[in-house]
Write a protein that holds these residues in place. Structure first.
Motif, PDB file in Angstrom:
ATOM      1  N   ILE A   3      30.738  29.398 -13.841  1.00 40.21           N
ATOM      2  CA  ILE A   3      29.685  28.802 -13.018  1.00 40.21           C
ATOM      3  C   ILE A   3      28.509  29.774 -12.943  1.00 40.21           C
ATOM      4  N   ALA A   4      27.325  29.219 -12.734  1.00 39.65           N
ATOM      5  CA  ALA A   4      26.116  30.024 -12.615  1.00 39.65           C
ATOM      6  C   ALA A   4      25.771  30.221 -11.147  1.00 39.65           C
ATOM      7  N   THR A   5      25.302  31.404 -10.814  1.00 46.31           N
ATOM      8  CA  THR A   5      24.817  31.680  -9.469  1.00 46.31           C
ATOM      9  C   THR A   5      23.327  31.344  -9.401  1.00 46.31           C
ATOM     10  N   LEU A   6      22.773  31.339  -8.197  1.00 44.51           N
ATOM     11  CA  LEU A   6      21.344  31.097  -8.051  1.00 44.51           C
ATOM     12  C   LEU A   6      20.545  32.166  -8.785  1.00 44.51           C
ATOM     13  N   SER A   7      20.993  33.406  -8.728  1.00 45.36           N
ATOM     14  CA  SER A   7      20.272  34.475  -9.430  1.00 45.36           C
ATOM     15  C   SER A   7      20.327  34.268 -10.943  1.00 45.36           C
ATOM     16  N   ASP A   8      21.431  33.720 -11.443  1.00 45.63           N
ATOM     17  CA  ASP A   8      21.511  33.400 -12.872  1.00 45.63           C
ATOM     18  C   ASP A   8      20.463  32.358 -13.249  1.00 45.63           C
ATOM     19  N   VAL A   9      20.315  31.350 -12.396  1.00 46.88           N
ATOM     20  CA  VAL A   9      19.333  30.292 -12.660  1.00 46.88           C
ATOM     21  C   VAL A   9      17.926  30.865 -12.626  1.00 46.88           C
ATOM     22  N   LEU A  10      17.606  31.628 -11.582  1.00 47.35           N
ATOM     23  CA  LEU A  10      16.253  32.152 -11.412  1.00 47.35           C
ATOM     24  C   LEU A  10      15.878  33.156 -12.492  1.00 47.35           C
ATOM     25  N   SER A  11      16.851  33.857 -13.019  1.00 45.33           N
ATOM     26  CA  SER A  11      16.564  34.845 -14.068  1.00 45.33           C
ATOM     27  C   SER A  11      16.481  34.222 -15.454  1.00 45.33           C
ATOM     28  N   GLY A  12      16.782  32.936 -15.547  1.00 48.69           N
ATOM     29  CA  GLY A  12      16.672  32.246 -16.829  1.00 48.69           C
ATOM     30  C   GLY A  12      17.922  32.272 -17.676  1.00 48.69           C
ATOM     31  N   LYS A  13      19.037  32.712 -17.118  1.00 49.77           N
ATOM     32  CA  LYS A  13      20.269  32.764 -17.908  1.00 49.77           C
ATOM     33  C   LYS A  13      20.822  31.384 -18.242  1.00 49.77           C
ATOM     34  N   THR A  14      20.408  30.368 -17.492  1.00 44.72           N
ATOM     35  CA  THR A  14      20.917  29.018 -17.747  1.00 44.72           C
ATOM     36  C   THR A  14      19.985  28.224 -18.667  1.00 44.72           C
ATOM     37  N   THR A  15      19.059  28.900 -19.326  1.00 45.82           N
ATOM     38  CA  THR A  15      18.102  28.207 -20.177  1.00 45.82           C
ATOM     39  C   THR A  15      18.635  27.999 -21.585  1.00 45.82           C
ATOM     40  N   ASP A  16      17.999  27.109 -22.322  1.00 40.69           N
ATOM     41  CA  ASP A  16      18.243  26.987 -23.755  1.00 40.69           C
ATOM     42  C   ASP A  16      17.596  28.180 -24.451  1.00 40.69           C
ATOM     43  N   ILE A  17      18.249  28.709 -25.472  1.00 42.30           N
ATOM     44  CA  ILE A  17      17.797  29.946 -26.105  1.00 42.30           C
ATOM     45  C   ILE A  17      16.402  29.818 -26.709  1.00 42.30           C
ATOM     46  N   TYR A  18      16.026  28.589 -27.123  1.00 41.19           N
ATOM     47  CA  TYR A  18      14.707  28.513 -27.760  1.00 41.19           C
ATOM     48  C   TYR A  18      13.553  28.763 -26.800  1.00 41.19           C
ATOM     49  N   PHE A  19      13.801  28.641 -25.505  1.00 43.35           N
ATOM     50  CA  PHE A  19      12.760  29.007 -24.546  1.00 43.35           C
ATOM     51  C   PHE A  19      12.606  30.533 -24.464  1.00 43.35           C
TER      52      PHE A  19
END
Length: 385
Positions: A3-19
């Protein structure tokens, strides 16, 4: 757990790599400061849907809070139509490039669940609709699904945390496990109902499950005789292998309860329900527990596209083919929506997109869940499925 934490989301870890790669390219090319207007719009609605429901704004605001961007969006809980712009993010592209995946995921998932809940509530009308879909979902997103279903129109949710975050009491009756344990240890499964009544505080409605071991109408009558006036209702969760014609089962239960003077005992139905089953039972059942069909709804397709880029101090409308360039406002004009260039004279009605964040500062608060739900119900009264 994966699972992702809020900090993971805000830091961009949950993004698609092409971004991530896009960010690197723009930095190396000296284009890190380019400002854009990115529009989140409805690409398509599920087959047969005339409208959908925009939700997830509260979490979008949290993701973009303190970013150097300005956010325009419809109010959370607004009914929308195909091709409608829902949100616009304005600011340096690199401020939110790696957040596109998360923002789309929030809006699409939220709106899809809320839309399905709204469709079910539209059918149910004044009768009760509870969301029982938590067991179909990963526990990390149960509270989000509870909120989406509640503001979409469901009258209650089952999980402890979901209800707590919304600010309501969780709703639920009893599992078959309770009757099974009493049957195995005492030989009498109806003692489960007696002990439930003795144990639960007064504010918990006495709704008992009446399909565990014997015929539903017989169990319903047993429960009514045991609990008397304290019995608020019975729940039918009959498994598919024994269900047959569910309407006839409900009709039998209602007939027998009425025949013996228990007209005030309500009948609730759960177990694999979707719109068609709710429609078929809405005139005879008093309430419904709907789970998987709301938890796993048809997806509302939302896309994000750059529609304007700032060049030498002025905004230039531009987008890929198949999309409409330019910053737009959406107007509610009676029973339809009309969108037009942002700075053009209003074609009709009231504008729907408002500013929620300005240069990272929240300038408008998302209303409480009860208020959003009331807003949704008012709109549901004006539309057809």
């Amino acid at each position: 757990m994966h699972i992702a934490t809020l900090s993971d989301v805000l830091s961009g870890k949950t993004t698609d790599i092409y971004f991530v790669r896009t960010v690197e390219v723009l930095k190396n090319a000296g284009l890190a400061d380019v400002k854009v207007r990115a529009e989140f719009h409805v690409s398509s609605l599920p087959k047969g849907y005339k409208w959908a429901l925009f939700t997830g704004l509260k979490e979008v605001v949290e993701v973009l809070r303190e970013r150097k961007v300005t956010l325009y969006a419809m109010p959370e809980g607004t009914l929308f139509y195909e091709n409608d712009p829902l949100m616009v993010v304005e600011g340096p592209y690199l401020e939110f490039a790696v957040l596109e995946t998360a923002l789309l995921g929030i809006v699409r998932h939220y709106s899809s669940i809320s839309t399905k809940a709204a469709r079910v509530k539209k059918i149910v009308g004044e009768k009760t609709c509870l969301f029982f879909g938590a067991r179909a979902l990963h526990p990390a997103i149960q509270p989000m699904a509870d909120r989406a279903a509640y503001i979409g129109g469901c009258d209650g949710v089952a999980t402890v945390m979901g209800a707590e975050l919304i600010g309501i009491r969780p709703s639920g009756t009893m599992p078959h496990a309770l009757m099974i344990i009493f049957k195995a240890t005492t030989g009498d499964h109806t003692l489960a109902w007696v002990w439930f009544d003795r144990t639960m505080p007064p504010e918990v409605s006495r709704i008992v499950l009446v399909d565990t071991f014997i015929d539903e109408r017989e169990e319903a009558l047993l429960a009514a005789r045991l609990l008397g006036d304290r019995l608020y209702g019975v729940r039918l969760d009959t498994p598919g292998s024994r269900r047959g014609n569910m309407r006839k089962i409900v009709e039998e239960v209602r007939w027998v309860l009425d025949l013996h003077g228990y007209r005030n005992v309500k009948i609730f139905v759960s177990g694999g329900l979707d719109e068609a089953q709710v429609e078929a039972l809405k005139d005879i059942a008093d309430g419904f527990g709907v789970g998987t069909s709301i938890a796993f709804p048809p997806s509302v397709d939302v896309a994000m596209d750059i529609v304007e880029v700032e060049v030498d101090g002025r905004w230039v409308p531009i987008t890929k083919r198949g999309k409409l360039p330019g910053f737009k406002q959406v107007y509610k004009c009676g029973s339809k929506h009309v969108f037009a260039p942002w700075d053009s004279p209003p074609p009709c009605g009231e504008p729907l997109l408002a500013k929620w964040i300005e240069d990272g500062r929240v300038v408008r608060e998302v209303p409480a869940e009860r208020e959003i739900r009331d807003y949704v119900l008012r709109q549901l009264a004006e539309v057809e499925l």
